[in-house]
Write an enzyme that holds these catalytic residues in place. Structure first.
Site, PDB file in Angstrom:
ATOM      1  N   LYS A 163       5.049   0.591  -1.533  1.00 44.41           N
ATOM      2  CA  LYS A 163       5.649  -0.397  -2.430  1.00 44.41           C
ATOM      3  C   LYS A 163       5.228  -1.819  -2.067  1.00 44.41           C
ATOM      4  O   LYS A 163       4.895  -2.609  -2.948  1.00 44.41           O
ATOM      5  CB  LYS A 163       7.173  -0.274  -2.390  1.00 44.41           C
ATOM      6  CG  LYS A 163       7.670   0.995  -3.068  1.00 44.41           C
ATOM      7  CD  LYS A 163       9.162   1.179  -2.847  1.00 44.41           C
ATOM      8  CE  LYS A 163       9.670   2.412  -3.571  1.00 44.41           C
ATOM      9  NZ  LYS A 163      11.020   2.786  -3.132  1.00 44.41           N
TER      10      LYS A 163
ATOM     11  N   GLY B 205      19.694  12.446  -5.406  1.00 49.98           N
ATOM     12  CA  GLY B 205      18.513  12.129  -6.218  1.00 49.98           C
ATOM     13  C   GLY B 205      17.854  10.804  -5.893  1.00 49.98           C
ATOM     14  O   GLY B 205      17.132  10.254  -6.707  1.00 49.98           O
TER      15      GLY B 205
ATOM     16  N   ASP C  81       6.730   5.485   1.899  1.00 45.98           N
ATOM     17  CA  ASP C  81       7.075   5.056   0.541  1.00 45.98           C
ATOM     18  C   ASP C  81       7.240   3.538   0.483  1.00 45.98           C
ATOM     19  O   ASP C  81       6.811   2.895  -0.473  1.00 45.98           O
ATOM     20  CB  ASP C  81       8.368   5.770   0.130  1.00 45.98           C
ATOM     21  CG  ASP C  81       8.674   5.548  -1.336  1.00 45.98           C
ATOM     22  OD1 ASP C  81       7.788   5.846  -2.163  1.00 45.98           O
ATOM     23  OD2 ASP C  81       9.770   5.051  -1.649  1.00 45.98           O
TER      24      ASP C  81
ATOM     25  N   LYS D 211       3.754   6.963  -8.075  1.00 50.10           N
ATOM     26  CA  LYS D 211       3.147   5.839  -7.337  1.00 50.10           C
ATOM     27  C   LYS D 211       1.743   6.133  -6.837  1.00 50.10           C
ATOM     28  O   LYS D 211       1.091   5.269  -6.243  1.00 50.10           O
ATOM     29  CB  LYS D 211       3.997   5.505  -6.108  1.00 50.10           C
ATOM     30  CG  LYS D 211       5.380   5.051  -6.415  1.00 50.10           C
ATOM     31  CD  LYS D 211       6.094   4.662  -5.122  1.00 50.10           C
ATOM     32  CE  LYS D 211       7.580   4.551  -5.333  1.00 50.10           C
ATOM     33  NZ  LYS D 211       8.306   5.802  -5.196  1.00 50.10           N
TER      34      LYS D 211
ATOM     35  N   VAL E  30       8.181   0.125  -7.832  1.00 46.35           N
ATOM     36  CA  VAL E  30       8.882  -0.697  -6.842  1.00 46.35           C
ATOM     37  C   VAL E  30      10.279  -1.005  -7.366  1.00 46.35           C
ATOM     38  O   VAL E  30      10.419  -1.581  -8.446  1.00 46.35           O
ATOM     39  CB  VAL E  30       8.127  -2.028  -6.586  1.00 46.35           C
ATOM     40  CG1 VAL E  30       8.867  -2.862  -5.559  1.00 46.35           C
ATOM     41  CG2 VAL E  30       6.695  -1.766  -6.142  1.00 46.35           C
TER      42      VAL E  30
ATOM     43  N   GLU F  49      12.307  10.617  -2.588  1.00 47.44           N
ATOM     44  CA  GLU F  49      11.142  11.214  -3.216  1.00 47.44           C
ATOM     45  C   GLU F  49      11.352  12.729  -3.144  1.00 47.44           C
ATOM     46  O   GLU F  49      12.142  13.214  -2.328  1.00 47.44           O
ATOM     47  CB  GLU F  49       9.882  10.860  -2.405  1.00 47.44           C
ATOM     48  CG  GLU F  49       9.431   9.420  -2.529  1.00 47.44           C
ATOM     49  CD  GLU F  49       8.862   9.112  -3.904  1.00 47.44           C
ATOM     50  OE1 GLU F  49       7.903   9.782  -4.317  1.00 47.44           O
ATOM     51  OE2 GLU F  49       9.402   8.208  -4.568  1.00 47.44           O
TER      52      GLU F  49
END
Ligand code: ADP
Ligand code: ASP
Ligand code: MG
Length: 824
Positions: free
Chosen positions: A692, A674, A688, A589, A619, A677
């Site tokens: 987005k 997982g 984050d 990103k 996103v 980030e």
């Protein structure tokens, strides 16, 4: 009578000559036959090299001559029984001594004239034809051998002599009529001038010898036997998916060969065309393959001219010539004055410089011609001399020369009746970043040629071949950066989907390179994806500059760079890739959330260089958020408001945190599964989510920066310092704070959601209490939801909802973007 010509590879050694004998034996059952043979494959080049070495005083010419002698002696020994060997061996030795004598002379004089070179190379065809004739004798096939220098008469332009047809035709007819044998054998390529001095017909000239003979005797057919199964849609050495051209017109064949299709020497067509003699191109090593037939109309089977690639293409083939120089004569003094181009061409022809391509702008300000690179400096001297007065008066600029160029040409009789060919051609080249320096279309409209950088030729030919002939599938050349959770899932998915893509979507994705922070590996044929890990382990150490060089220098068509890292250095190379028309697919990103100007610049570069810059996974992971937004805008809708839960991590955390298990443990679980980030603080701090919503706002047309977004963070400042481990430790200490946040919401029957909003040009992110009536309430696990309120969706928003984190879905989002680049 029929004429068969066997090229250098067909007579390269004893084994191959035996194939020739078989083919000719078959042919003799049909008709009387004249065969024309080239020198043993590679011999002409070696002889030229020997002459050049001798002239430069390098004694190693003797080694070259030794090699020539050995090849011929060995061939004789494999072909002839002992009883017949000695006379031919001694003849070969005598001839080889003659070559050596000539080369010794060249060595002493330090000079190699075109005349002497012709003499030296003539031995190649002389020897080969004598050996072939002896082999026929040995197997009991009587034949008559003749030195072509007694048959073909030319002027004295050594290296490229012009044929005296009336005399030549008469000599050939006389020769054939004087004998009632059924098999004639002559050496190709060589001839003699009126003084009887040896000349040659130009490199590749044995084809021409055969055509001259065929026309002279009104042969019923000419067969050119070589090492490919016919004329192909492009040079098989440059394109792997070439297709046979079963029928081709004389004009098309001439045009293709003029523009570099070496399979037939261009002057060959003229004599046979004038007599309407059909020419077959056949493969000595696969004689039952159908081959190509060259005749008047290329449309005989099917009648629509579309039998070239068998795919409805209006073009027949693609070819190229290298080592081209572009000469440009420019200046205001040229406008409207007749005779400028005449003087230019006179200056060039005065130096015997062959013009391959001409273009002139309608403004008449400039005229541009393509010539062989070796003629460039002679051209400059001649043209600047011819225009010295105008150059002195400042009306014309001195001749501009550009080198390092090639010409690529599309050829087809049917092009003139099919509009749009050039649009398709230049569109395809443009999408692949091939810069076109000059364009010419022959007035016959049988050819469109473009001058491009030599380094782009292979790519350009492959791009055009794909565009015009390969309706079967489109090839994507992919470079994957990053092999973490998402990257390795992506590679697995690519592997699993290979067949589906090829069969259903007609797309072949080849992963040419893979890199992670430690290693990088390239494979020009595509890395075997079932063992990419091993291949990467065996790769070279990662170096970002080398990685970029490896990608750009390969200069492959439809190149895609996939960034599945979260690394700023990797994001910083997008611009240089887009400028080379390489598409960028990023799940990283950083680029899109960098300052607005650099985000905008990347979008503009993509447009300017016809590449795609796609980042759907920035996103909502694999959810189609950005593509839906773009579809809305493209169809004329306007986005008024966005409301969204955009952090899979935060949603997971607040869905799973009830106050019983420590908050830090739930965060750690999100990381382990997982969703976060690589640095989970980016999720927890709301950064984050800010990125987005900013990316969505930017895509909706808003010029927004991170600083413009309000962040109502719920994280105590103490947690956000130090390392990731410190962060977990500090969170542990703040358990009471998190408990209170949770209880305040549940006490009112509400849920905690970290919500992003964009409304009237403003954006904010923060924790909110959501009650059960709201769209955002029913959101489970790691789901994301985006609500678009637009002109069309004003009452009820357009809702996109689903898993918004996780390596599997993110990888599939990157995958979808990769496929999207192919569908542009
Ligand atoms: P020969 O020695 O038999 O005369 P050449 O080497 O002169 O053979 O010509 C055959 C070669 O031409 C092929 O091996 C191929 O690499 C090359 N070639 C270039 N363009 C084409 C094309 N369009 N179709 C077929 N072959 C081509
Ligand atoms: N041997 C000559 C050459 O290599 C002629 C030919 O093969 O056609 O150019
Ligand atoms: Mg040839």
């Amino acid at each position: 009578m029929q004429v068969l010509k066997f090229g250098g590879s067909s007579v390269a050694n004893g084994e191959n000559i035996n194939k020739v004998v078989d083919l000719v034996t078959q042919a003799l059952t049909k008709d009387r036959t004249l065969i024309v043979v080239s020198a043993l494959g590679g011999i002409t080049d070696i002889l030229i090299r020997a002459g050049v070495l001798a002239a430069s005083g390098d004694e190693s010419y003797k080694d070259k001559l030794q090699e020539v002698e050995q090849r011929h002696l060995a061939t004789v020994k494999t072909l002839l029984p002992l009883t017949r060997q000695s006379s031919v061996l001694s003849l070969v030795k005598t001839r080889c001594n003659e070559i050596e004598d000539i080369c010794n002379g060249v060595f002493l004089l330090g000079e190699l004239s075109a005349r002497t070179q012709d003499k030296i190379v003539s031995y190649g065809e002389l020897l080969s034809s004598i050996i072939v004739a002896a082999r026929f004798e040995a197997v009991g096939i009587a034949n008559q051998w003749k030195d072509s220098r007694e048959l073909i008469s030319t002027d004295s332009r050594f290296g490229h002599a012009a044929v005296d047809f009336p005399r030549t035709n008469q000599q050939i007819r006389q020769f054939i009529d004087s004998s009632d044998t059924t098999l004639f054998i002559i050496p190709g390529f060589i001839a003699a001038d009126t003084n009887g001095t040896t000349t040659t017909l130009g490199r590749g000239g044995s084809d021409y010898t055969a055509a001259i003979a065929a026309a002279a005797v009104d042969a019923q057919g000419l067969e050119i036997w070589t090492d490919v199964s016919g004329m192909m849609t492009a040079d098989p050495r440059l394109v792997s998916n070439v297709k046979l051209i079963p029928h081709i017109s004389y004009q098309e064949a001439m045009e293709l060969s003029h523009f570099g299709a070496k399979v037939i020497y261009p002057p060959t067509i003229q004599p046979v065309m004038s007599k309407g003699i059909p020419v077959w191109i056949k493969n000595t090593f696969a004689p039952s393959d159908p081959g190509t037939v060259i005749e008047f109309s290329s449309t005989r089977n099917g009648g629509n001219g579309n039998n070239g690639g068998g795919n409805g293409s209006s073009i027949r083939g693609i070819s190229s010539i290298g080592k081209i120089a572009l000469l440009s004569l420019e200046g205001s003094g040229m406008v409207g004055i007749p005779g400028f181009s005449k003087r230019l061409f006179e200056a060039l022809s005065g130096q015997a410089i062959n013009v391959i391509l001409i273009t002139q702008g309608s403004s008449e300000h400039s005229i541009c011609v393509g010539v062989d690179e070796i003629n460039a400096s002679a051209a400059k001297t001649a043209v600047d001399g011819a225009f010295s007065a105008e150059i002195g008066a400042g009306k014309v600029e001195p001749l501009i020369i550009e080198t390092g160029l090639s010409i690529i040409a599309l050829v087809g009789d049917q092009m003139k009746s099919h509009p749009g060919v050039s649009g398709k051609m230049f569109g395809a080249l443009g999408r692949n970043g091939v810069n076109v320096r000059a364009i010419a279309q022959g007035s016959s409209e049988r050819n469109i040629s473009a001058v491009v950088a030599a380094g782009d030729v292979k790519k350009a030919i492959n791009v055009l071949h794909e565009e015009f002939f390969e309706t079967t599938y489109r090839q994507l050349n992919l470079f994957v950066t990053g092999t973490g959770n998402v990257g390795s899932r992506l590679l697995d998915q690519l592997w699993q989907q290979q067949h589906y893509l090829q069969e259903q979507l007609r797309i072949q994705v080849r992963v040419i390179g893979i890199a992670n922070s430690r290693k990088m590996v390239f494979d020009n044929e595509g890395i075997d994806l079932w063992q990419w890990k091993e291949k990467l382990d065996d790769g070279q150490p990662m170096d970002l500059d080398e990685w970029v060089r490896g990608i750009t220098s390969r200069n492959l068509r439809n190149t895609i760079f996939a960034d599945v890292t979260a690394n700023g250095d990797v994001a910083s190379i997008y611009a240089s890739l887009l400028q080379k028309s390489i598409s960028v697919v990023a799940c990283n990103k950083i680029a899109c959330s960098s300052p607005y100007e650099s985000y905008r610049r990347l979008k503009n570069l993509a447009r300017e260089y016809n590449a795609r810059f796609l980042f759907e996974t920035n996103v909502g992971a694999g959810l189609p958020v950005i593509s839906t937004l773009n579809d809305l805008l493209r169809s004329g809708d306007k986005v008024r408001r966005i409301e969204a839960v955009l952090s899979g991590t935060l949603n997971f955390v607040f869905n799973n945190y009830t106050g019983e298990r420590p908050f830090a443990d739930v965060v750690r679980q999100a990381q382990e599964e997982g969703y976060t980030e690589p640095d989970p603080r980016l999720d927890l701090s709301g950064t984050d989510v800010m990125r987005k919503i900013m990316i969505l706002a930017r895509e909706a047309g808003e010029k927004m920066e991170m600083a413009d977004i309000e962040n109502h963070s719920f994280m105590p400042a103490a947690c956000m310092q130090g390392s990731v481990e410190d962060f977990y430790k500090e969170m542990g200490k703040e358990e009471e704070h998190f408990k209170q946040l949770c209880q305040a919401a549940t006490a009112k029957g509400k849920k905690l959601k970290f919500v992003a909003q964009y409304d009237k040009g403003k954006a904010s992110v923060g924790l909110q209490h959501i009650d059960p009536e709201q769209d955002l309430y029913h959101l489970y696990g790691k789901d994301n939801v985006v609500l678009f309120f637009t002109d069309r969706y004003s009452e009820q928003p357009l809702v996109i909802k689903g898993a918004g984190a996780g390596s599997e879905v993110t990888a599939s989002g990157v995958f979808a973007d990769i496929i999207r680049t192919a569908q542009s």
